[in-house]
Design an enzyme around this catalytic site. Structure first.
Site, PDB file in Angstrom:
ATOM      1  N   HIS A 140      55.064  16.849  18.114  1.00 48.40           N
ATOM      2  CA  HIS A 140      54.130  17.974  18.148  1.00 48.40           C
ATOM      3  C   HIS A 140      53.857  18.309  19.610  1.00 48.40           C
ATOM      4  CE1 HIS A 140      50.801  20.614  17.284  1.00 48.40           C
ATOM      5  NE2 HIS A 140      50.011  19.875  18.046  1.00 48.40           N
ATOM      6  N   GLY A 155      49.295  17.116  23.288  1.00 54.01           N
ATOM      7  CA  GLY A 155      47.843  17.022  23.228  1.00 54.01           C
ATOM      8  C   GLY A 155      47.343  17.416  21.855  1.00 54.01           C
ATOM      9  N   GLY A 158      44.505  22.675  19.381  1.00 57.86           N
ATOM     10  CA  GLY A 158      43.397  23.457  19.900  1.00 57.86           C
ATOM     11  C   GLY A 158      43.045  23.194  21.344  1.00 57.86           C
ATOM     12  N   LYS A 161      47.571  24.325  24.454  1.00 56.98           N
ATOM     13  CA  LYS A 161      48.999  24.224  24.800  1.00 56.98           C
ATOM     14  C   LYS A 161      49.702  25.578  24.668  1.00 56.98           C
ATOM     15  CE  LYS A 161      49.837  21.074  21.670  1.00 56.98           C
ATOM     16  NZ  LYS A 161      48.475  20.958  21.103  1.00 56.98           N
ATOM     17  N   SER A 162      49.505  26.241  23.529  1.00 56.21           N
ATOM     18  CA  SER A 162      50.198  27.511  23.297  1.00 56.21           C
ATOM     19  C   SER A 162      49.685  28.612  24.224  1.00 56.21           C
ATOM     20  CB  SER A 162      50.037  27.935  21.832  1.00 56.21           C
ATOM     21  OG  SER A 162      50.641  26.982  20.971  1.00 56.21           O
ATOM     22  N   ASP A 179      54.783  24.179  18.954  1.00 57.21           N
ATOM     23  CA  ASP A 179      54.244  23.429  17.814  1.00 57.21           C
ATOM     24  C   ASP A 179      55.110  22.232  17.431  1.00 57.21           C
ATOM     25  OD1 ASP A 179      52.186  23.044  15.864  1.00 57.21           O
ATOM     26  OD2 ASP A 179      53.638  23.654  14.360  1.00 57.21           O
ATOM     27  N   GLU A 204      52.314  30.329  18.099  1.00 53.06           N
ATOM     28  CA  GLU A 204      51.087  30.569  17.340  1.00 53.06           C
ATOM     29  C   GLU A 204      49.894  30.586  18.271  1.00 53.06           C
ATOM     30  OE1 GLU A 204      48.153  28.397  14.095  1.00 53.06           O
ATOM     31  OE2 GLU A 204      50.047  27.452  14.653  1.00 53.06           O
ATOM     32  N   ARG A 245      43.678  11.251  41.441  1.00 52.51           N
ATOM     33  CA  ARG A 245      43.332  12.178  42.521  1.00 52.51           C
ATOM     34  C   ARG A 245      44.462  12.324  43.535  1.00 52.51           C
ATOM     35  NH1 ARG A 245      37.745  13.025  43.032  1.00 52.51           N
ATOM     36  NH2 ARG A 245      38.377  14.555  44.606  1.00 52.51           N
TER      37      ARG A 245
END
Length: 313
Positions: A140, A155, A158, A161-162, A179, A204, A245
């Site tokens: 995924h 990740g 929601g 990513k997309s 996806d 999506e 960092r």
């Protein structure tokens, strides 16, 4: 289930001429990435012979057969094809005579031909089979090409990513998969990703729905496959958590036994994730070329501390 590729796919990809197949080539599975030149079997040595490989008859094998009497040639060819190899391919414009065709029909062995020279054909066939039959897993995530670097973004659903992928596409980069990403181990050092055919070129976006990237942004915005050079994990920003960092210590993830460089990028409102990934792509390429900015900075810092008065006590 053991992975296979239909013979018809090989015929189409390598533009082979078909002399004979016992059934529809689409129904003939090829399981092996290795191929074989049957010089030794043709002289009668069948120890270690693996018939489930595609057998390639090049100029050397053809010249040997041509110098035999018709009776001996018939006997040698019949013995080879009685082992039921996956297929026989004649290369380098060498003609297929009636003796070979009769034996192929007798033993129901696919018989193919190409005018490409043997070495070039074998290299192309092995490369194609290595990709088609490579070990495959589904992940995924989103796979994009940024400045020539394949970046696999992973990740929770929601996390953005997309949306980041769309922003990268608008900035001139390319989408490979959204996806669901098919990952293939094509060699001892390389993982190649592609999209399942059903969702290829689609992305999506929550609140909008399914978007056809190729239609909206043009053919230059998509790509069929790409090597995975970097894995970036998006995660929601946690207040108080210590994030990298300086980037001195390299981190990796294991995908099918291959170590791929990886990063964790914290996500919160106001961060330009597309720009961050562009920098990550360029920095990753720079590291492969032997330039590690973080380590160079660390060395300069240590040298500066050693030069300061009282640094040695």
């Amino acid at each position: 289930m053991k992975k296979s590729v239909p013979l018809q796919t090989i015929i189409k990809e390598l533009q082979l001429n078909v002399f004979y197949t016992p059934c529809d080539p689409a129904e003939i599975p090829i399981y092996r990435t290795e191929i074989n030149r049957p010089a030794l079997p043709l002289v009668g040595f069948y120890d270690c012979f693996e018939a489930d490989r595609i057998q390639v008859v090049g100029t050397t094998e053809y010249a040997y057969l041509k110098n035999l009497s018709e009776e001996d040639r018939r006997e040698r060819i019949d013995a080879l094809l009685s082992c039921h190899p996956s297929a026989i391919v004649f290369t380098h414009n060498n003609p297929v005579d009636d003796i070979v065709l009769e034996a192929a029909k007798k033993h129901k062995v696919p018989l193919l031909w190409t005018d490409v020279n043997t070495s070039e054909f074998m290299a192309a066939l092995i490369a194609f089979l290595n990709v088609q039959l490579a070990p495959t897993i589904m992940r995924h995530g989103v796979l994009v090409e940024v400045y020539g670097e394949g970046i696999l973004i992973v990740g929770d659903s929601g996390v953005g990513k997309s949306e980041t992928a769309i922003e990268l596409i608008k900035r001139g980069h390319r989408l490979i998969a959204d996806d669901a990403v098919e990952l293939r181990r094509v060699s001892a050092k390389s993982i190649v990703g592609t999209a399942p055919p059903l969702i290829r070129h689609y992305i999506e976006l929550r609140g909008i729905g399914i978007v056809d990237v190729r239609q909206l942004f043009g053919m230059g915005a998509v790509k069929e496959s790409e090597k995975v050079d970097l894995v970036v994990q998006f995660e929601p920003w946690e207040q108080g958590k210590l994030y990298e960092r300086l980037g001195i210590d390299d981190t990796f993830v294991d995908i099918m036994g291959i170590r791929i460089p990886s990063l964790i990028v914290p996500v919160k409102p106001g961060r330009n994730l597309a720009v961050i990934l562009e920098i990550a792509a360029m920095n990753n390429r720079q590291k492969r070329m032997g330039v590690n900015t973080a380590k160079e900075f660390d060395e300069k810092l240590k040298n500066q501390m050693n030069l300061e008065p009282g640094a040695n006590g």
